[in-house]
Design an enzyme around this catalytic site. Structure first.
Site, mmCIF file in Angstrom:
data_model
loop_
_atom_site.group_PDB
_atom_site.id
_atom_site.type_symbol
_atom_site.label_atom_id
_atom_site.label_comp_id
_atom_site.label_asym_id
_atom_site.label_seq_id
_atom_site.Cartn_x
_atom_site.Cartn_y
_atom_site.Cartn_z
ATOM 1 N N LYS A 59 0.833 -1.205 0.000
ATOM 2 C CA LYS A 59 0.000 0.000 0.000
ATOM 3 C C LYS A 59 0.870 1.260 0.000
ATOM 4 O O LYS A 59 0.631 2.189 -0.776
ATOM 5 C CB LYS A 59 -0.924 -0.002 1.215
ATOM 6 C CG LYS A 59 -1.979 -1.086 1.193
ATOM 7 C CD LYS A 59 -2.752 -1.130 2.499
ATOM 8 C CE LYS A 59 -3.755 -2.264 2.529
ATOM 9 N NZ LYS A 59 -4.489 -2.331 3.808
ATOM 10 N N CYS A 75 -0.593 0.912 6.052
ATOM 11 C CA CYS A 75 -0.919 0.138 7.243
ATOM 12 C C CYS A 75 -1.728 -1.088 6.868
ATOM 13 O O CYS A 75 -2.481 -1.073 5.890
ATOM 14 C CB CYS A 75 -1.766 0.963 8.216
ATOM 15 S SG CYS A 75 -1.100 2.571 8.613
ATOM 16 N N ASP A 76 -1.590 -2.125 7.665
ATOM 17 C CA ASP A 76 -2.467 -3.277 7.542
ATOM 18 C C ASP A 76 -2.468 -4.015 8.859
ATOM 19 O O ASP A 76 -1.549 -3.862 9.671
ATOM 20 C CB ASP A 76 -2.043 -4.217 6.413
ATOM 21 C CG ASP A 76 -3.216 -5.072 5.943
ATOM 22 O OD1 ASP A 76 -3.964 -4.609 5.071
ATOM 23 O OD2 ASP A 76 -3.404 -6.174 6.480
ATOM 24 N N GLN A 77 -3.505 -4.787 9.079
ATOM 25 C CA GLN A 77 -3.631 -5.551 10.311
ATOM 26 C C GLN A 77 -4.108 -6.952 9.989
ATOM 27 O O GLN A 77 -5.006 -7.132 9.158
ATOM 28 C CB GLN A 77 -4.613 -4.871 11.260
ATOM 29 C CG GLN A 77 -4.735 -5.559 12.620
ATOM 30 C CD GLN A 77 -5.762 -4.882 13.499
ATOM 31 O OE1 GLN A 77 -6.923 -4.822 13.157
ATOM 32 N NE2 GLN A 77 -5.317 -4.359 14.633
#
Length: 199
Positions: A59, A75-77
């Protein structure tokens, strides 16, 4: 001197956290197919933390290539229960299955953040929180989901810790920001180190 940071996300929660912290943000959602990026990683032995990093990096670099010179935060989770990685439920039945699977167990939330400029990664980090859900009665799960409705579909675990979802837990280890999707203290520290924000 501070600079505007581009957030490579459409998440209102992440944007609100950064704005509340006094960071000037422009949200530019990344144009990446997360499931396609994740598919080859599934059986490769890559950890859930690394999956989150791969997605956050994709991203950040994608948006940074479209916005030359800009500092971009991706960001990622991921939510992991052992080796299994969970995704946002598609519907209320999926939310019910998520909560049944997590009931009485400890899972991890892995929140990755990546800073990039001109397609080059400058910094990467994963914050990890461990959450132990209390043993939930299936009938209670049904009543809980009826109360919270579609909000359950907006989080990877089918709960929102910042709302009524807090009632599902008996123990939490890790900071609030990591749990809601952004390891904010680490991000702010790196933005200060880069001279992007005052400090």
């Amino acid at each position: 001197m501070t600079e505007k940071i581009i957030l490579a996300s459409g998440s209102p929660f992440r944007k609100a956290m950064l704005v509340s912290a006094g960071v000037e943000i422009e949200a530019v959602p990344a144009e990446v197919d997360e499931r396609a990026l994740e598919a080859p990683l599934k059986d490769s032995g890559v950890s859930p933390e690394d999956v989150a990093l791969v997605l956050a990096e994709a991203k950040a670099t994608e948006v940074s290539e479209r916005r030359p010179g800009a500092l971009v935060l991706g960001c990622d989770q991921t939510l992991s229960l052992g080796d299994e990685v969970f995704h946002k439920p598609a519907d209320m039945e999926g939310a019910r299955r998520h909560l049944l699977a997590l009931s009485g167990k400890t899972h991890q939330l892995n929140s990755a953040a990546v800073l990039a400029r001109d397609g080059e990664v400058l910094w990467r980090h994963v914050g990890v929180a461990s959450l132990t859900m209390r043993k939930l009665d299936p009938a209670f799960i049904g009543r809980h989901l009826a109360r919270v409705g579609a909000r359950a579909l907006s989080s990877v675990g089918a709960y929102q810790i910042e709302g009524e979802g807090i009632q599902l837990f008996e123990r939490i280890e890790g900071d609030y920001f990591t749990i809601v999707g952004l390891p904010l203290l680490s991000v702010l520290k790196e933005l200060r180190a880069l001279g992007a924000i005052d400090g």
